[in-house]
Design an enzyme around this catalytic site. Structure first.
Site, mmCIF file in Angstrom:
data_model
loop_
_atom_site.group_PDB
_atom_site.id
_atom_site.type_symbol
_atom_site.label_atom_id
_atom_site.label_comp_id
_atom_site.label_asym_id
_atom_site.label_seq_id
_atom_site.Cartn_x
_atom_site.Cartn_y
_atom_site.Cartn_z
ATOM 1 N N GLU A 58 0.819 -1.224 0.000
ATOM 2 C CA GLU A 58 0.000 0.000 0.000
ATOM 3 C C GLU A 58 0.848 1.269 0.000
ATOM 4 O O GLU A 58 0.645 2.177 0.824
ATOM 5 C CB GLU A 58 -0.970 -0.008 1.198
ATOM 6 C CG GLU A 58 -2.011 -1.096 1.084
ATOM 7 C CD GLU A 58 -3.146 -1.008 2.114
ATOM 8 O OE1 GLU A 58 -3.070 -0.200 3.050
ATOM 9 O OE2 GLU A 58 -4.122 -1.762 1.950
ATOM 10 N N GLU A 101 -5.635 -8.295 -0.495
ATOM 11 C CA GLU A 101 -6.322 -7.977 0.762
ATOM 12 C C GLU A 101 -7.782 -7.717 0.433
ATOM 13 O O GLU A 101 -8.086 -6.779 -0.315
ATOM 14 C CB GLU A 101 -5.726 -6.746 1.455
ATOM 15 C CG GLU A 101 -4.393 -7.012 2.117
ATOM 16 C CD GLU A 101 -3.905 -5.859 2.985
ATOM 17 O OE1 GLU A 101 -4.754 -5.203 3.629
ATOM 18 O OE2 GLU A 101 -2.684 -5.627 3.003
#
Ligand code: AHR
Length: 502
Positions: free
Chosen positions: A173, A292
């Site tokens: 991320e 995710e």
């Protein structure tokens, strides 16, 4: 009663389901590791300190691959802290989740644990505080056979054979301002490209995942993917997607429609990958790693109250409801619908932290509501994903229009001559009669119709009531002259298993 129609045909194919679409994720976060998979003082601990009760639940899920060690954690992690004699490993301030990391569990322990659950490892490197040098050393430590500084260090730690970890994530991320060492797309694209190059020089057999957006809602979404792929296209194999949903305003029909947005996210990322492919006149196709995904919101309030700098506090311990299980079922269906391009996916996470499995330190382990759709898809959803023609009644919500009440797909396992239909009836009130034309599946009969239903959408499983929401069987589902008829109750998860009669 409402009606929905479906046609399944062996020739209407999405593509082969990569088993790794049923992956999961374990981060150094909360009690995922300490008190989750690793608890040396637990009565069920094995000789390595791994909880055997948890291992057996993970094995029920047939998890093919597990991402490790983060997540946000990895962006501040020194992998060297977690290898070698445990009494020499440093305790560190862990800035992503504001805890203390003892490093009593690290890379080698994780590789050992993954073997015990029959899973492959998806390893993430730190591109937050570190870069090319740490990346090349780490892969040499893990994957080089021996005769060099880092590979011999691994051998001196008791691991003569290389771990041969095949899948590596280039950071986590990196588009998010919350990330340690957050970067612009240009900055990340450059460092990811350089790390990827040297990692493949050390071990050309690996596969690499570049960071995509942390959610479709990120302001940099789309431009981020395009820029990152512009830099990395020829050096990486996958781009990641992350997405979590919540039902904060308690609007179940809208919550259950969230997969419309997940579907759009996947389609958009595929388009960006193919745009860069065209721009570069490349022969290579980049696939998607949805590494995710889950429901995450129940624990937000409790997490704000946790004092910083403790060891393994109960962070992100969402207790899942029945409606969460329905959305998880739909999320799995959405991934299967894109099985031609989504080759890996990780339910985030696996134990205690937004997880299908919960434990008590020193005590029991149990299955959350979301355990079941995940298990059903992982166990029965292996083969080729079919592209069903579906005709369903629809509904509107405050954010979505024409949401099909029936969310469904099917997987055909040619080798075993088995066909499995996964279906969610999102209708709040009405049952659906599903009529499915089985076309060229002659001789296929119903093996079982598994359902999950509950009169209370907020019903949960807890330590004291672990079997409040569990699957059961529905009778009366049958195939007559190639037409399957099944009743799908309002708000239900359905797994209709068929097989060719012997
Ligand atoms: O899974 C929990 C967190 O969610 C991960 O650490 C991070 O990557 C994401 O924001």
């Amino acid at each position: 009663m409402k009606k929905a129609k479906m046609i399944l045909d062996k020739d209407f194919l999405v593509g082969k389901v990569d088993d790794r679409i049923y992956g999961s994720f374990i981060e150094h976060l909360g009690r995922a590791i300490y008190g989750g998979i690793y608890e040396p003082d637990h009565p069920e601990a094995d000789e390595s300190g791994f909880r055997k009760d948890v291992i057996s639940l993970v094995r029920e899920l047939k998890v093919p691959i597990v991402r490790y060690p983060g997540g946000n954690f990895v962006s501040g992690y020194n992998w060297e802290d977690g290898v070698g004699p445990k009494d020499q490993r440093p305790r560190r301030l862990e800035l992503a989740w504001r805890t203390i990391e003892t490093n009593q569990f690290g890379t080698n322990e994780f590789v050992d644990w993954a073997k015990k659950v029959d899973a492959e490892v998806m390893m993430a490197i730190n591109l937050g505080t570190r870069g090319v040098d740490a990346a090349r050393n780490f892969i040499e430590y893990c994957n080089h056979p021996g005769g060099t500084y880092w590979s011999d260090l691994r051998r001196s730690h008791g691991y003569e054979e290389p771990h041969n970890i095949k899948v590596w994530c280039l950071g986590n991320e990196m588009d998010g301002p919350w990330q340690i060492g957050h970067k612009t797309a240009e900055e990340y694209g450059r460092i990811a490209c350089e790390a990827a190059k040297v990692m493949k020089w050390v071990d050309p057999s690996i596969e690499l995942v570049a960071c995509g957006s942390s959610s479709i809602g990120m302001p940099t979404f789309a431009e981020w993917e395009a820029t990152v792929l512009d830099h990395t296209y020829e050096h990486v194999d996958y781009i990641s997607l992350h997405q979590y949903y919540g039902n904060r305003d308690n609007d179940t029909p809208n919550f259950l429609a969230r997969t419309m947005d997940m579907d759009l996210f996947i389609k958009s990322v595929i388009s960006i990958c193919d745009y860069i492919k065209a721009k570069k006149r490349s022969k290579k196709t980049i696939n998607l790693s949805f590494d995710e995904w889950n429901v995450w919101y129940h624990s937000n309030e409790a997490d704000r109250k946790i004092e910083p700098w403790s060891i393994a506090p109960p962070q992100l311990e969402d207790v899942y409801t029945f409606e969460d299980a329905l959305l998880v079922g739909s999320m799995l269906i959405t991934l299967l619908r894109h099985a031609d391009r989504v080759k890996m996916a990780c339910m985030a996470q696996l134990v205690n932290v937004i997880a299908p499995i919960m434990t008590e330190n020193g005590g029991a382990a149990w299955r959350q509501t979301i355990f079941y759709p995940y298990m059903h898809a992982s166990v029965y959803g292996r083969g080729v994903a079919l592209n069903p023609v579906v005709n369903s009644p629809v509904y509107d919500t405050k954010e979505y229009s024409d949401v099909p009440c029936l969310d469904s797909t099917a997987v055909w396992n040619e080798e075993n001559e088995e066909l499995t239909i996964f279906a969610v009836n999102r209708d709040m009130e009405d049952s659906l009669v599903l009529e499915c034309d089985l076309r060229n599946f002659p001789g296929y009969e119903v093996v079982e119709h598994i359902v999950m239903e509950h009169e209370d959408v907020k019903a949960r499983n807890t330590r004291d009531n672990p079997n409040n929401v569990v699957p059961s069987h529905r009778q009366g589902t049958e195939v007559v002259d190639g037409l399957l008829t099944a009743k799908l109750n309002n708000l239900s998860w359905n797994v209709i298993r068929l097989a060719k009669a012997k």
